[in-house]
Design a protein around this motif. Sequence first.
Motif, PDB file in Angstrom:
ATOM      1  N   GLN A 464       4.528  11.495  -4.014  1.00  0.00           N
ATOM      2  CA  GLN A 464       5.278  12.026  -2.875  1.00  0.00           C
ATOM      3  C   GLN A 464       6.776  12.100  -3.161  1.00  0.00           C
ATOM      4  N   TRP A 465       7.234  11.401  -4.195  1.00  0.00           N
ATOM      5  CA  TRP A 465       8.655  11.442  -4.551  1.00  0.00           C
ATOM      6  C   TRP A 465       8.955  12.513  -5.606  1.00  0.00           C
ATOM      7  N   SER A 557      14.833  16.126  -6.649  1.00  0.00           N
ATOM      8  CA  SER A 557      14.206  14.826  -6.896  1.00  0.00           C
ATOM      9  C   SER A 557      14.495  13.889  -5.732  1.00  0.00           C
ATOM     10  N   ARG A 558      13.596  12.962  -5.487  1.00  0.00           N
ATOM     11  CA  ARG A 558      13.759  11.961  -4.426  1.00  0.00           C
ATOM     12  C   ARG A 558      13.769  10.568  -5.049  1.00  0.00           C
ATOM     13  N   SER A 559      14.621   9.715  -4.545  1.00  0.00           N
ATOM     14  CA  SER A 559      14.628   8.329  -5.013  1.00  0.00           C
ATOM     15  C   SER A 559      13.556   7.548  -4.253  1.00  0.00           C
ATOM     16  N   SER A 580       4.307   1.481  -7.165  1.00  0.00           N
ATOM     17  CA  SER A 580       3.838   0.942  -8.445  1.00  0.00           C
ATOM     18  C   SER A 580       3.035   1.990  -9.211  1.00  0.00           C
ATOM     19  N   GLN A 581       2.274   2.806  -8.484  1.00  0.00           N
ATOM     20  CA  GLN A 581       1.509   3.858  -9.130  1.00  0.00           C
ATOM     21  C   GLN A 581       2.425   4.983  -9.635  1.00  0.00           C
ATOM     22  N   TRP A 582       3.492   5.254  -8.921  1.00  0.00           N
ATOM     23  CA  TRP A 582       4.472   6.242  -9.392  1.00  0.00           C
ATOM     24  C   TRP A 582       5.118   5.760 -10.690  1.00  0.00           C
ATOM     25  N   GLN A 583       5.456   4.494 -10.743  1.00  0.00           N
ATOM     26  CA  GLN A 583       6.059   3.938 -11.955  1.00  0.00           C
ATOM     27  C   GLN A 583       5.054   3.885 -13.101  1.00  0.00           C
TER      28      GLN A 583
END
Length: 845
Positions: A464-465, A557-559, A580-583
Amino acid sequence: MPHMCNMPKGELQAILGEVEKPSRYLGTEVNRVIKNPADVTLRLVLAFPDLYEIGTSHFGIQILYHLLNRHTEIAVERVFAPAKDMEKALRNAHIPLCSLESQTPLRRFHILGFSLLYELNFTNVLNMLDLAGIPLYAEQRSGEDPIVIAGGPCVSNPEPMAPFFDAMVFGDGETVLPAMADLWMSWKKEDGCDRTALLSLWARLEGVYIPAFFKAADEDGFQRLIPIDAGYSKVKRTVVHDLDGAFFPDKPILPFGKPVHDRLRLEISRGCGRGCRFCQAGMIYRPVRERSMRTLLDLAERSLAATGYEDLSLLSLSTGDHSCLLPLIETLMRRCRSDRVAVSLPSIRAGTLTPALMEQIKKVRKTGFTIAPEAGSQRLRDVINKNISLDEIQATVSDAFAMGWQIIKLYFMIGLPTETDADLDAIVQLVSGLNKIKSPARRRRGQINVSVTTFIPKAHTPFQWASQISADEAWSKINHLKSKLRMPGVQIKWQHPAMSLLEGVVARADRRIAAVIERAWRLGCTFDGWSDHFNFERWRQAFDECGQSIDFFTTRSRSLEEHLPWAHMDSRVELDFLKSQWQAAQQGIIAPGCREGHCHQCGVCDFKILKPRQSTPETAQWSDSARADIALERYRRMELIYTKRQQARFFGHLELANIFARALRRAKIDMLYSQGFHPMPRISFDDPLPLGMESYAERMWVRVAPQVQCRELIEGLSACMPQGITIASCREIPVNQPNKTFEEDHYQIRIPAGIGELEQITRFTRHDTWTYCRRRKGRTYTIDLKRYVQKFERIDADTLEMVILRNSACTVRPADILRSVCNMDEQRLALVRVIKLAPAALHNG
């Protein structure tokens, strides 16, 4: 609320002749529910903002429709977005949009509930409200207007449409919608005037979002929602805990026409434990909940008997993962084979095929086999957590070709996070390699159909980011793939990048975009999800006029710390888990699925009530229904005479044949079927009637088993036919006897006052010849109508009689004569009622 009167059906009938597919608007389908408005307290209409063929294929509406109609005090009806031609006819005739079942204007219902499944349908919502005469914005409505609510996956980010709704449901509707109805009826009896009081009652229900209870505030270019009541700051997704205990209709409505999914569909599970990081459905429908084999077999048996469907499809986000798929398919196919019902699977995930499952799938009707690698390289598949390997993909395609499939559909996304040119080239390499696989049986290549869509980040997912690529960049990638995939046996299709961009805007926008949606609709945008109606330039104009940026909601981009427009909507998936899944995606770390016993602490389950529910194999309770073989010559040939009157005149010939075939199956008539992989009932019809023509006597023939009697046929079919079709008689005729032909057809024609130049009839009768030019398939034919018209008389002011000779070389219809002689255009012809009369010698000889 005004008196619940219905619109005179004659008004609708008068315009149905003007539209392309009039049966969409009849509302007389088998298994619909009709109630007397005087006997109920609450009238609710379920609205689907797309065409009838799309909406009737959505089983969510079927579930809610039948669930709520079980309540004696509630009457639920349906409405779908009218096609462009129907919208024009409604506006020209000043007829409001009405429900299907009772033709009641939508404004006269108590509650109007929309399904929001797709962002590019949002302008259709406004169009339907406008056609119904209902103010677009919730704040503009009065007590004379219905309460307008919404549900569906798009409510995961409700803000772009929030100003248009009084209430929105986040999650499974089976539990919360009946509760909302109960509270409405209690409120109506106690007060019934203070809408805010009702909305406050609804706000206490899990999953109900009241947009008016949150105020939008703009801060430094961003928008935040401020709850009016501190105790109502989050809306938690409502979940059906156990599908076995949940309602599922066993008598689904049987749509007319050709819905996109024209088969019985059983939802075998809900949710997916795979954890693909781009997939919104995989996140917001957690946890996995399976229906038991016993429940599914029971539903299948009752639903097939109630519909007469010849196809059954097992549906879920990941059908191949169902714990009991093999024994379920084995039992279904053993039971359905004798009834000529085909069992199909929408797709099988690469890597889940077993030898035993392959043996069963070999018996399934072969259409297209679908695999969704999503990315070409293993690196990028790891990023998106698509846990399938190249070996699994290759093995699945090879097995599919070996099992008889000739077409393989591959789905890929472009613009995924961390994608490089090498990942794009990996798609070409993967497709090229699969294209070299040959079917062992046929020793030739199959067809590979590649579908490419632009990745669209969605709310409540680890992505979503992420930023979305621009339309120009998407076009560049698509053109690259097109040039590289020009090879025999491969076809490539793609979604228009501008459509993907617009979907991406709306998917992650805030309330400021509501004004853009309204402006786009006022500029003429509807059916934006259809390529032949999509107009991106009008949308650009709407964004410009409203001072909003497309790039702000898509390409930037979104933080991880940015406040998101949907932060008040609690999907039950923890924000820390998504982060955590985005990272993990940035590092290419895969996360095994929930089904493998790996819990990643996403936050959804409490492991007491809400937890993954998997079924266990059970002993089949379904008895086999094998039929004794009957020699071909023993099947009797029956001739049926039926009427096609009133609304039934709007059924096309293929539609009518389908209606009869399924009615015969519901009536349990033992028929002769054709041979081959797709057996069909051996039925045939006389010369098909043109769409819109009525008839007092049409003929059809069917081959039936020796024990079937005429009375059984008449009574069985009569109980299963839609309004307007009546079985008048039946007789047995010799199998080899040619069908009796008639030399002429007699018609009665009823013409509204002032339509056509009827004085020309006298001139026509006095002429020896009358040339008529007909254009078909690009060629012009000249016909002398006097050779075919035996009688053409005006009986009274609005009634004509006509007798037309039959000729195998050329078929002349009453419409041809009315066009040529009475100078009627298509709009006037739509108002004329043509009734074919019964031949006097129909059953003589």
